[in-house]
Scaffold this motif. Structure first.
Motif, short mmCIF file in Angstrom:
data_model
loop_
_atom_site.label_atom_id
_atom_site.label_comp_id
_atom_site.label_asym_id
_atom_site.label_seq_id
_atom_site.Cartn_x
_atom_site.Cartn_y
_atom_site.Cartn_z
N GLY A 1 28.72 73.09 4.96
CA GLY A 1 28.89 73.40 3.54
C GLY A 1 30.27 73.31 3.12
N ILE B 1 23.75 58.26 7.19
CA ILE B 1 25.03 58.95 7.33
C ILE B 1 25.31 59.16 8.82
N GLU C 1 29.24 63.36 9.35
CA GLU C 1 28.95 63.61 7.93
C GLU C 1 27.82 64.63 7.78
N ALA C 2 26.81 64.54 8.63
CA ALA C 2 25.69 65.48 8.58
C ALA C 2 26.17 66.89 8.94
N GLU C 3 27.00 66.99 9.98
CA GLU C 3 27.52 68.32 10.39
C GLU C 3 28.38 68.91 9.29
N LYS C 4 29.16 68.08 8.63
CA LYS C 4 30.02 68.53 7.53
C LYS C 4 29.16 69.08 6.39
N MET C 5 28.08 68.36 6.07
CA MET C 5 27.18 68.80 5.00
C MET C 5 26.51 70.13 5.35
N LEU C 6 26.13 70.29 6.62
CA LEU C 6 25.44 71.51 7.04
C LEU C 6 26.37 72.72 7.03
#
Length: 65
Positions: A65, A54, A58-63
């Motif tokens: 939440g 990813i 995308e990773a920052e968006k997942m973190l």
């Protein structure tokens, strides 16, 4: 053959070339560079998909939440 040897050989080669030949050689070099960049980009994109990686956003968006 080391880098400096290659540069000396290229200088010798170019010394005997006409301006038109030099221009054509530079166009060829630019086209080769562009093709190589496209190949690298495509290979990297394929590897990213293959490994299911990813992006940073995308990773920052997942973190977040």
């Amino acid at each position: 053959m080391g880098f400096f040897d290659q540069m000396k050989a290229a200088q010798e080669l170019m010394k005997n070339m006409s301006p038109d030949e030099l221009r054509d050689m530079m166009k060829q070099a630019e086209e080769s560079k562009r093709m190589l960049e496209e190949m690298v980009k495509k290979t990297v994109e394929e590897e990213i998909k293959k490994r299911d990686l990813i992006s940073r956003s995308e990773a920052e968006k997942m973190l977040r939440g």
